[in-house]
Design a protein around this motif. Structure first.
Motif, PDB file in Angstrom:
ATOM      1  N   GLY A  34      11.627  73.416   9.199  1.00 25.87           N
ATOM      2  CA  GLY A  34      10.188  73.505   9.356  1.00 25.87           C
ATOM      3  C   GLY A  34       9.827  74.466  10.472  1.00 25.87           C
ATOM      4  N   ARG A  35       8.903  74.044  11.346  1.00 28.58           N
ATOM      5  CA  ARG A  35       8.417  74.903  12.425  1.00 28.58           C
ATOM      6  C   ARG A  35       8.791  74.368  13.796  1.00 28.58           C
ATOM      7  N   THR A  36       9.443  73.220  13.863  1.00 28.87           N
ATOM      8  CA  THR A  36       9.568  72.569  15.161  1.00 28.87           C
ATOM      9  C   THR A  36      10.980  72.185  15.562  1.00 28.87           C
ATOM     10  N   THR A  37      11.951  72.273  14.686  1.00 30.85           N
ATOM     11  CA  THR A  37      13.285  71.762  14.996  1.00 30.85           C
ATOM     12  C   THR A  37      14.354  72.753  14.552  1.00 30.85           C
ATOM     13  N   GLN A  38      15.309  73.018  15.437  1.00 35.94           N
ATOM     14  CA  GLN A  38      16.473  73.812  15.090  1.00 35.94           C
ATOM     15  C   GLN A  38      17.704  72.916  15.192  1.00 35.94           C
ATOM     16  N   ASP A  63      16.833  68.473  23.090  1.00 35.52           N
ATOM     17  CA  ASP A  63      15.627  69.284  23.149  1.00 35.52           C
ATOM     18  C   ASP A  63      14.618  68.612  24.070  1.00 35.52           C
ATOM     19  N   ASP A  64      13.987  69.411  24.902  1.00 33.30           N
ATOM     20  CA  ASP A  64      12.931  68.919  25.781  1.00 33.30           C
ATOM     21  C   ASP A  64      11.610  68.990  25.025  1.00 33.30           C
ATOM     22  N   LEU A  65      11.087  67.845  24.621  1.00 35.05           N
ATOM     23  CA  LEU A  65       9.877  67.823  23.814  1.00 35.05           C
ATOM     24  C   LEU A  65       8.634  68.171  24.623  1.00 35.05           C
ATOM     25  N   SER A  66       8.744  68.145  25.939  1.00 38.03           N
ATOM     26  CA  SER A  66       7.591  68.473  26.773  1.00 38.03           C
ATOM     27  C   SER A  66       7.436  69.979  26.960  1.00 38.03           C
ATOM     28  N   ALA A  67       8.470  70.755  26.600  1.00 35.78           N
ATOM     29  CA  ALA A  67       8.423  72.207  26.776  1.00 35.78           C
ATOM     30  C   ALA A  67       7.705  72.863  25.611  1.00 35.78           C
ATOM     31  N   ARG A  68       7.222  74.075  25.833  1.00 33.71           N
ATOM     32  CA  ARG A  68       6.655  74.845  24.744  1.00 33.71           C
ATOM     33  C   ARG A  68       7.779  75.376  23.864  1.00 33.71           C
ATOM     34  N   VAL A  69       7.472  75.688  22.645  1.00 32.30           N
ATOM     35  CA  VAL A  69       8.503  76.158  21.733  1.00 32.30           C
ATOM     36  C   VAL A  69       8.921  77.571  22.088  1.00 32.30           C
ATOM     37  N   ASP A  70      10.087  77.968  21.593  1.00 34.27           N
ATOM     38  CA  ASP A  70      10.572  79.313  21.861  1.00 34.27           C
ATOM     39  C   ASP A  70      10.338  80.216  20.652  1.00 34.27           C
ATOM     40  N   SER A  71      11.045  81.331  20.589  1.00 28.31           N
ATOM     41  CA  SER A  71      10.706  82.390  19.644  1.00 28.31           C
ATOM     42  C   SER A  71      10.886  82.001  18.179  1.00 28.31           C
ATOM     43  N   TYR A  72      11.701  80.982  17.872  1.00 26.00           N
ATOM     44  CA  TYR A  72      11.908  80.670  16.465  1.00 26.00           C
ATOM     45  C   TYR A  72      10.839  79.723  15.923  1.00 26.00           C
ATOM     46  N   ASP A  73       9.909  79.284  16.752  1.00 30.06           N
ATOM     47  CA  ASP A  73       8.907  78.326  16.331  1.00 30.06           C
ATOM     48  C   ASP A  73       7.497  78.880  16.469  1.00 30.06           C
ATOM     49  N   ALA A  74       6.551  78.187  15.841  1.00 37.50           N
ATOM     50  CA  ALA A  74       5.136  78.475  16.044  1.00 37.50           C
ATOM     51  C   ALA A  74       4.675  77.819  17.335  1.00 37.50           C
ATOM     52  N   PRO A  75       3.520  78.238  17.885  1.00 37.41           N
ATOM     53  CA  PRO A  75       3.013  77.620  19.110  1.00 37.41           C
ATOM     54  C   PRO A  75       2.812  76.120  18.944  1.00 37.41           C
ATOM     55  N   GLY A  76       3.080  75.379  20.012  1.00 43.46           N
ATOM     56  CA  GLY A  76       2.918  73.933  19.980  1.00 43.46           C
ATOM     57  C   GLY A  76       4.103  73.233  20.599  1.00 43.46           C
ATOM     58  N   ALA A 128      11.458  58.217  -0.986  1.00 41.47           N
ATOM     59  CA  ALA A 128      10.835  59.245  -0.163  1.00 41.47           C
ATOM     60  C   ALA A 128      10.645  58.694   1.240  1.00 41.47           C
ATOM     61  N   HIS A 129      10.714  59.575   2.256  1.00 38.66           N
ATOM     62  CA  HIS A 129      10.492  59.114   3.631  1.00 38.66           C
ATOM     63  C   HIS A 129       9.996  60.259   4.498  1.00 38.66           C
ATOM     64  N   SER A 130       9.482  59.884   5.657  1.00 39.11           N
ATOM     65  CA  SER A 130       9.031  60.845   6.665  1.00 39.11           C
ATOM     66  C   SER A 130       9.693  60.508   7.993  1.00 39.11           C
ATOM     67  N   GLU A 131       9.827  61.535   8.861  1.00 40.56           N
ATOM     68  CA  GLU A 131      10.420  61.370  10.190  1.00 40.56           C
ATOM     69  C   GLU A 131       9.620  62.199  11.184  1.00 40.56           C
ATOM     70  N   VAL A 132       9.078  61.520  12.200  1.00 41.56           N
ATOM     71  CA  VAL A 132       8.202  62.176  13.156  1.00 41.56           C
ATOM     72  C   VAL A 132       8.544  61.689  14.559  1.00 41.56           C
ATOM     73  N   SER A 133       8.612  62.616  15.508  1.00 45.37           N
ATOM     74  CA  SER A 133       8.830  62.226  16.904  1.00 45.37           C
ATOM     75  C   SER A 133       7.687  61.331  17.375  1.00 45.37           C
ATOM     76  N   SER A 139      11.044  62.198  26.536  1.00 42.71           N
ATOM     77  CA  SER A 139      10.835  63.644  26.466  1.00 42.71           C
ATOM     78  C   SER A 139      12.029  64.396  25.887  1.00 42.71           C
ATOM     79  N   ILE A 140      13.202  63.773  25.822  1.00 46.54           N
ATOM     80  CA  ILE A 140      14.399  64.428  25.303  1.00 46.54           C
ATOM     81  C   ILE A 140      14.740  63.860  23.926  1.00 46.54           C
ATOM     82  N   LEU A 141      15.060  64.764  22.981  1.00 47.27           N
ATOM     83  CA  LEU A 141      15.473  64.354  21.642  1.00 47.27           C
ATOM     84  C   LEU A 141      16.856  64.932  21.365  1.00 47.27           C
ATOM     85  N   HIS A 142      17.796  64.052  20.998  1.00 40.79           N
ATOM     86  CA  HIS A 142      19.182  64.459  20.748  1.00 40.79           C
ATOM     87  C   HIS A 142      19.770  63.487  19.732  1.00 40.79           C
TER      88      HIS A 142
END
Length: 344
Positions: A34-38, A63-76, A128-133, A139-142
């Motif tokens: 998607g746009r938010t996870t590598q 991943d630090d969820l409090s940080a802004r995204v880097d070049s592979y993601d959209a803003p957010g 079917a399912h969904s997964e959302v932080s 603040s850390i996701l691993h």
């Protein structure tokens, strides 16, 4: 988790089991979901498609969820954001080291995935399912997202289900422990459902220790390092790296004693052990579906698209409580998808 690649390639599920003392490094590849996870994808791999019935291994973070995204993601902000999507013919196994993820599915389950708690979803013929932080979570996701291929009789007969285990059994060793997710380690057995001979465990090994880990000789295995550096035979693995072990072993030495030219303070290691009896059935694995023929995949995709249009159907109900649209399936490839065996 979904395979969110918009042009997913056909995966050749299966590879010939390697005997005795094989040690094969599996190089990860980076995949943007998607746009938010590598993630680092270890299976399917160009050199090895499956380990037992384990057919999909993604490792992500920390991943630090409090940080802004880097070049592979959209803003957010960072974080897991996977809309409702389908699965057939498999089990998803969610395992976190840090962070929290909210799970919802079409059988009505609603759970928070937390570190050390096993969440296993069995698709049967369709779920079917969904997964959302979790917005106000850590603040850390691993973590790791894993798939297990269901044998043909189970995919047709086992109903869709979600199981959560908050207190898993632990096998203890001198200077190490193994939290048993699925199957058995050193006589300690998980209550989680498995439909082929299978094992999965989270290993923690203290600094300066060598763990002589007992193995089942009929199983093939993989070891994925998620923290620290680990020596196995003549290989040294670091964060996000994985090794394949062929069948025929009764034990393997896993060592945190790493010899380097620079003197460094020792550190412990955390790694995932995945193994099982080599999977004999020929599979077609495409996007989020596992079938036995091209027709299986075509039908599953059509049924999912019809469910989106109708707000659910007999095969794929919609996910209650999710605020947003489901994920449409990508277009099928121009060529016929072919079932693949363990031999290439």
């Amino acid at each position: 988790m979904s395979n969110l690649e918009r042009d997913p390639a056909e995966s050749e599920c299966g590879a010939e089991a390697v005997q005795d003392d094989a040690l094969e490094f599996l190089e990860p590849r980076k995949v943007v979901l998607g746009r938010t996870t590598q993630v680092r994808r270890l299976l399917p791999n160009k050199n090895r498609r499956m380990i037992g019935a384990w057919c999909f291994v993604d490792h992500y973070g920390p991943d630090d969820l409090s940080a802004r995204v880097d070049s592979y993601d959209a803003p957010g902000p960072r974080g897991m954001l996977v809309p409702p999507h389908p699965h057939t013919g498999l089990q998803t196994v969610s395992w976190l080291f840090e962070g929290e993820i909210e799970h919802r599915d079409s059988v009505g389950s609603h759970a928070i995935v937390r570190p050390g708690e096993l969440n296993i979803m069995t698709s049967g013929n369709g779920i079917a399912h969904s997964e959302v932080s979790v917005p106000d979570g850590p603040s850390i996701l691993h973590g790791c997202q894993l798939w297990v291929a269901l044998p043909d009789d189970a995919r047709a007969s086992v109903p869709p289900a979600f199981n959560q285990y908050v207190d898993l059994p632990v096998a203890t060793f001198n200077g190490a422990k193994a939290t048993v997710l699925i199957g058995s380690v050193a006589g300690v057995t998980s209550p989680a459902p498995a439909y082929t001979p299978l094992v999965g465990a989270d290993l923690a090994i203290d600094a300066g220790q060598t763990l002589a880990l007992p193995l089942t000789p009929e199983f093939e295995y993989g070891v994925l390092v998620v923290a620290g550096r680990l020596r196995i035979g003549d290989l040294t693995l670091g964060h996000g790296e994985m090794v394949y072990l062929g069948t025929g072993r009764t034990e393997i030495d896993l060592s945190t004693e790493i010899e380097t030219e620079i003197e460094t303070e020792g550190e412990g290691v955390r790694c995932m052990l995945l193994g099982g009896a080599p999977f004999e059935e020929r599979l077609v694995m495409w996007w989020n579906f596992i079938g036995r023929s091209h027709a299986d995949i075509v039908t599953a995709r059509a049924d999912w698209q019809a469910a989106i249009d109708a707000g659910g159907n007999d095969r794929f109900a919609m996910v209650p409580g999710y605020d947003g649209d489901p994920l449409p399936a990508p277009g099928l490839p121009a060529t016929e998808l072919k079932p693949r065996g363990r031999s290439r």
